[in-house]
Design a protein around this motif. Structure first.
Motif, PDB file in Angstrom:
ATOM      1  N   SER A 206       0.751  -1.351  -0.177  1.00  0.00           N
ATOM      2  CA  SER A 206      -0.162  -0.100   0.119  1.00  0.00           C
ATOM      3  C   SER A 206       1.020   1.166   0.028  1.00  0.00           C
ATOM      4  CB  SER A 206      -1.003  -0.181   1.287  1.00  0.00           C
ATOM      5  OG  SER A 206      -0.453  -0.104   2.643  1.00  0.00           O
ATOM      6  N   ASN A 207       2.164   1.065   0.355  1.00  0.00           N
ATOM      7  CA  ASN A 207       3.079   2.474   0.233  1.00  0.00           C
ATOM      8  C   ASN A 207       3.609   2.554  -0.953  1.00  0.00           C
ATOM      9  OD1 ASN A 207       4.716   0.159   0.528  1.00  0.00           O
ATOM     10  ND2 ASN A 207       5.982   1.041   1.621  1.00  0.00           N
ATOM     11  N   MET A 208       3.413   1.955  -2.045  1.00  0.00           N
ATOM     12  CA  MET A 208       3.853   1.905  -3.363  1.00  0.00           C
ATOM     13  C   MET A 208       3.389   3.123  -4.078  1.00  0.00           C
ATOM     14  SD  MET A 208       6.137  -0.198  -3.623  1.00  0.00           S
ATOM     15  CE  MET A 208       6.780  -1.772  -2.620  1.00  0.00           C
ATOM     16  N   TYR A 209       3.960   3.774  -5.271  1.00  0.00           N
ATOM     17  CA  TYR A 209       3.239   4.786  -5.807  1.00  0.00           C
ATOM     18  C   TYR A 209       2.365   4.151  -6.752  1.00  0.00           C
ATOM     19  CZ  TYR A 209       7.690   7.593  -5.051  1.00  0.00           C
ATOM     20  OH  TYR A 209       8.521   8.458  -4.195  1.00  0.00           O
ATOM     21  N   PRO A 210       1.028   5.198  -6.883  1.00  0.00           N
ATOM     22  CA  PRO A 210       0.156   4.387  -7.555  1.00  0.00           C
ATOM     23  C   PRO A 210       0.550   4.166  -8.926  1.00  0.00           C
ATOM     24  CG  PRO A 210      -0.417   6.803  -6.677  1.00  0.00           C
ATOM     25  CD  PRO A 210       1.108   6.466  -6.115  1.00  0.00           C
ATOM     26  N   SER A 211       1.238   4.646  -9.420  1.00  0.00           N
ATOM     27  CA  SER A 211       1.837   4.517 -10.988  1.00  0.00           C
ATOM     28  C   SER A 211       2.374   3.075 -11.205  1.00  0.00           C
ATOM     29  CB  SER A 211       3.248   5.328 -11.319  1.00  0.00           C
ATOM     30  OG  SER A 211       4.054   5.274 -10.604  1.00  0.00           O
ATOM     31  N   SER A 212       2.485   2.423 -10.044  1.00  0.00           N
ATOM     32  CA  SER A 212       3.125   0.855 -10.049  1.00  0.00           C
ATOM     33  C   SER A 212       2.122   0.151 -10.345  1.00  0.00           C
ATOM     34  CB  SER A 212       3.657   0.519  -8.594  1.00  0.00           C
ATOM     35  OG  SER A 212       4.872   1.280  -8.275  1.00  0.00           O
ATOM     36  N   PHE A 213       0.906   0.617 -10.231  1.00  0.00           N
ATOM     37  CA  PHE A 213      -0.256  -0.320 -10.450  1.00  0.00           C
ATOM     38  C   PHE A 213      -1.281   0.273 -11.722  1.00  0.00           C
ATOM     39  CE2 PHE A 213       0.616  -0.435  -5.958  1.00  0.00           C
ATOM     40  CZ  PHE A 213       1.010  -1.663  -5.855  1.00  0.00           C
ATOM     41  N   ALA A 214      -0.755   1.269 -12.271  1.00  0.00           N
ATOM     42  CA  ALA A 214      -1.738   2.035 -13.278  1.00  0.00           C
ATOM     43  C   ALA A 214      -2.073   1.072 -14.398  1.00  0.00           C
ATOM     44  CB  ALA A 214      -0.817   3.193 -13.951  1.00  0.00           C
TER      45      ALA A 214
END
Length: 644
Positions: A206-214
Motif C-alpha cells: 500500500s506504500n507503493m506509488y500509484p503508478s506501480s499499478f496503473a
C-alpha cells in the motif's frame, strides 16, 4: 631399486593429472560457445572464440580480477533458444540479461540457475503462463525484469516469496488475477502496471506509488481508490448478475448521474467562458502573476496568457540599466508595452517572456529576495556578470532596481529549459547525442564561471535543469549564475540548488564542489530522465540525494542499462559511452567532499565521452578497477553511504 617405485608412481600420477585436467570438464569458453550455438541471429557475437581473453568477448561481464560473472546480451536482435542446461554449467554466472531481443515462447526454466542474482528478460516476445514454482529455490535472486512481453496467468507465488527480491518490473504483460502477498516489502523498483490484475492490493504494497499499478482496471485499495462494499479480496464473480433487477437499477442510477454531471459541466463551462471574456478586458493587477504559475518552479513547462508588466515595475528608479553595449535598442517603456507571457513562477519570483515591438524577444526574471543589497553594490555585481561572455552562458542584458524586487533581463532561448524538454508535456524526445552535447556545454559553461570567479565558493550556486536553457540548435546556456552574493542568505540556504549538497547538513556552508555535486545530479537527470525530487523540497541538503541514491542502488551489483531513460535506451553503439557518463555523474555526486571530483577533473572526463562506442572503448569499458574505463567499481568507489 624397489624403494624408488612409490616416488616414481607419484610423479607419474602428477604428470597425468596435469595432462588430462581439461578432460575433466569443459572450460567457460567451450560452454559459452555451445550456448551461442543455440541462438539465432548471433552476428553481434562474432568475436566469441576469437579473443584470447574471455572478458573481451562481447556481452560478457567480468570483475576486476577477470572473473566472469554475467551475460549482458542486450539490443542484439538475438533469438532462438536460451539453453538453461548449458548456462547451468557456468559456475560463476550470477547475472543474465537479454533485454530487447526477439526471444519467444514460454519462459525457460531459470530456476535451475539457483546462483542467479539478476534476471533481465524485458522487451522480448516471451508468452504464456509462468508456472507457480518457476522461481522456487532461487533464494539469491534480487532483480527480476520481465516487462513488455506476452506473459499471462497469475504472478507466480514463488516470485513473491523470494526473500532478497529488491527490483521487480512486470509492466505491460497480461498477468491476471489477484496480486500475491510479497515477502519483500522494501523494494527499490516495483512496477506491475498495464496488466490485467484485479482485486485488492495487498496491504504490504500500500506504500507503493500509484503508478506501480496503473492500467489495471480491476485493482483497488490503497494507494488506488477504495474497494467496493463487497470486500477487499472479493472477486468480480461475486457482483450481482448483469441481468438482475439490482444491476439494472444500478445502471439507471448511473445513467441519471451521468446526465446531471454533463449538464453541470456544460453550465460551468459557459460561466467560465463569460468570466474569461470579462477578465481579459481588465488590466493586469499586482500579485496576479505570482499566483498563476507557482507550481512550475520556473521550469518553463508552458506559457500562460498575456500579462501587463507595468504594475510590477512601479516604484523603481525608472531606468533600465544595460550591462552590455550590444544589448541596447529598447528602453523601459518599450519593455512595458511589450507583449508578455508568464513562463513560470518559483521560489525566487516570476519569469516572463517579453516580445518587444520592433525589437528582440527577451526573458525578464523577477527576484524578490535580494532586499539587503544596496543599489551601488547590486549595480557593480550586475556589471561584472554582464561582462562575462561564453557560448554556454545566457547573456545578461540589463537589470532594473527596486528596493523590494530586482529584475534581470536575459536573451531568449527558443527551446525553453532543459527541464521542460526532459519532463514537460510537449512530447519532445532528446536523443543521446543531443543530451551529450548539452552536458558538455553545461560543463564548459561551469568551467568558465569557475575560472572567472576563482575566489568564490559558488561560481554558479543554482545549477539545475530548469536553469539550463536551449537555443534553436539545442545548444545549452546556463542562467541564474553568480547570484549567491546578492541573494538573501536565508533564502539561498533554503532554496538554491548548491545548498542541497550533502555537505551542507554537516558543515552548513557550500564550496565550489557543491557546484560539482549539482553537475553530477544534472548528468544523472539527463541520463535517467528522472526529476531530482530533492529540488522540490525546501531545507538544507542532508539526506536528500534521492536521484543519486536511486542510481547507486540500481547499479550497485551489476552495471545495467536499466537506469537509462527509455528514449535513449535503444541507442545503437552508444551504451558504453552512456555508462562512462553515468560513472562521471556518480563521481561528481560523491557524498564525501574529499572524494568528490573537482570541476577540472569532471570537465576533462566529460570531454572524453564520445557519441558512439569505439572499437576498443566498449570492450575495455568493464576491464578493471583502475580508472573510469574500468568494467567494475569497488563498493567504496560508487557508494553514496552517509557514513563516507
Amino acid at each position: 631399486m624397489d624403494h624408488k617405485r612409490p616416488y616414481d608412481t607419484l610423479v607419474m600420477l602428477f604428470v597425468l593429472a596435469i595432462c588430462f585436467e581439461p578432460s575433466l570438464g569443459d572450460t567457460n569458453a567451450q560452454i559459452l560457445m555451445r550456448f551461442k550455438g543455440s541462438l539465432s541471429n548471433g552476428k553481434a557475437l562474432t568475436n566469441w572464440g576469437n579473443e584470447s581473453s574471455l572478458c573481451n568477448w562481447t556481452g560478457l561481464l567480468c570483475r576486476a580480477n577477470q572473473t566472469f560473472y554475467g551475460l549482458r546480451l542486450e539490443h542484439m536482435g538475438l533469438g532462438g533458444t536460451i539453453n538453461v542446461e548449458t548456462l547451468f554449467e557456468l559456475p560463476t554466472l550470477v547475472s543474465f540479461s537479454v533485454i530487447n531481443n526477439t526471444f519467444e515462447g514460454p519462459m525457460p526454466e531459470f530456476k535451475k540457475l539457483v546462483r542467479l542474482r539478476a534476471l533481465f528478460l524485458s522487451n522480448n516476445k516471451f508468452s504464456g503462463d509462468i508456472p507457480d514454482d518457476a522461481f522456487e529455490g532461487m533464494r539469491k535472486l534480487k532483480r527480476v525484469f520481465l516487462a513488455e512481453n506476452g506473459f499471462t496467468g497469475r504472478i507466480p507465488k514463488s516470485l513473491a516469496n523470494l526473500p532478497r527480491l529488491l527490483d521487480l518490473d512486470l509492466r505491460r504483460n497480461g498477468f491476471g488475477g489477484n496480486i500475491p502477498e510479497f515477502q519483500q516489502q522494501d523494494f527499490r523498483v516495483f512496477n506491475l502496471s498495464y496488466n490485467q490484475l484485479e482485486g485488492q492490493i495487498p496491504e504490504s504494497l500500500s506504500n507503493m506509488y500509484p503508478s506501480s499499478f496503473a492500467g489495471n482496471e480491476g485493482l483497488c485499495g490503497k494507494p488506488l481508490s477504495y474497494c467496493n462494499h463487497y470486500g477487499g479480496n472479493e472477486s468480480r464473480s461475486m457482483e450481482p448478475n448483469p441481468d438482475s433487477p439490482q444491476r439494472k437499477g444500478k445502471k439507471h442510477r448511473i445513467l441519471i448521474t451521468v446526465i446531471i454531471v454533463v449538464a453541470v459541466v456544460a453550465f460551468a463551462s459557459i460561466l467560465s467562458l463569460l468570466f474569461i471574456h470579462n477578465h481579459r478586458r481588465k488590466r493586469f493587477q499586482p500579485g496576479i502573476v505570482a499566483k498563476q504559475r507557482n507550481s512550475q518552479k520556473s521550469a518553463g513547462f508552458k506559457e500562460s496568457e498575456n500579462v501587463d508588466l507595468t504594475a510590477d515595475f512601479k516604484g523603481g528608479d525608472g531606468e533600465l540599466n544595460f550591462v552590455r553595449e550590444d544589448k541596447g535598442g529598447f528602453d523601459l517603456q518599450e519593455l512595458l508595452r511589450a507583449s508578455a507571457v508568464v513562463l513560470g513562477s518559483g521560489s525566487f519570483g516570476s519569469s516572463y517572456k517579453a516580445m518587444i515591438l520592433g525589437g528582440p524577444t527577451v526573458v525578464v526574471k523577477r527576484f524578490r529576495h535580494m532586499n539587503n543589497v544596496g543599489k551601488q553594490e547590486f549595480s557593480e555585481h550586475m556589471q561584472r556578470l554582464g561582462s562575462l561572455t561564453h557560448p554556454n552562458l545566457l547573456p545578461l542584458a540589463a537589470f532594473y532596481y527596486r528596493k523590494e524586487d530586482k529584475f534581470l533581463v536575459y536573451d531568449f532561448a527558443e527551446n525553453g529549459s532543459l527541464a521542460s524538454q526532459l519532463h514537460g508535456r510537449n512530447d519532445s524526445v532528446l536523443t543521446w547525442s543531443t543530451r551529450l552535447k548539452i552536458i558538455k556545454g553545461v560543463a564548459r559553461g561551469l568551467a568558465y564561471l569557475c575560472e572567472n570567479f576563482p575566489g568564490k565558493s559558488l561560481p554558479h550556486g543554482h545549477l539545475k535543469s530548469s536553469n539550463v536553457v536551449l537555443d534553436h540548435s539545442f545548444e545549452p546556456h546556463l542562467t541564474e549564475y553568480g547570484l549567491v552574493e546578492v541573494m538573501s542568505k536565508s533564502h539561498a540556504q533554503k532554496f538554491m540548488a548548491a545548498y542541497k549538497a550533502p555537505e551542507i547538513s554537516k558543515f552548513g556552508r557550500p564550496n565550489v564542489k557543491s557546484d560539482v555535486w549539482c553537475l553530477g545530479i544534472l548528468i544523472l537527470e539527463v541520463l535517467t530522465g528522472k526529476f531530482p525530487a530533492n529540488y522540490l523540497r525546501p531545507g538544507k541538503g542532508g539526506n536528500n540525494a534521492d536521484l543519486a541514491t536511486w542510481v547507486d542502488s540500481v547499479v550497485r551489483e551489476e552495471w545495467t542499462g536499466e537506469v537509462f531513460d527509455k528514449d535513449i535506451l535503444g541507442t545503437r553503439n552508444g551504451e558504453g559511452e552512456m555508462m562512462k557518463l553515468l560513472r562521471i555523474g556518480m563521481f561528481c555526486c560523491k557524498w564525501s567532499v574529499g572524494n568528490r571530483w573537482d570541476w577540472r577533473e569532471a570537465v576533462a572526463k566529460i570531454e572524453e565521452v564520445k557519441e558512439k562506442d569505439g572499437e576498443d572503448d566498449y570492450s575495455s569499458y568493464y576491464a578493471s578497477d583502475g580508472d573510469l574505463n574500468s568494467r567494475t567499481m569497488t563498493e567504496d568507489e560508487f557508494s553514496f553511504s552517509i557514513t563516507n
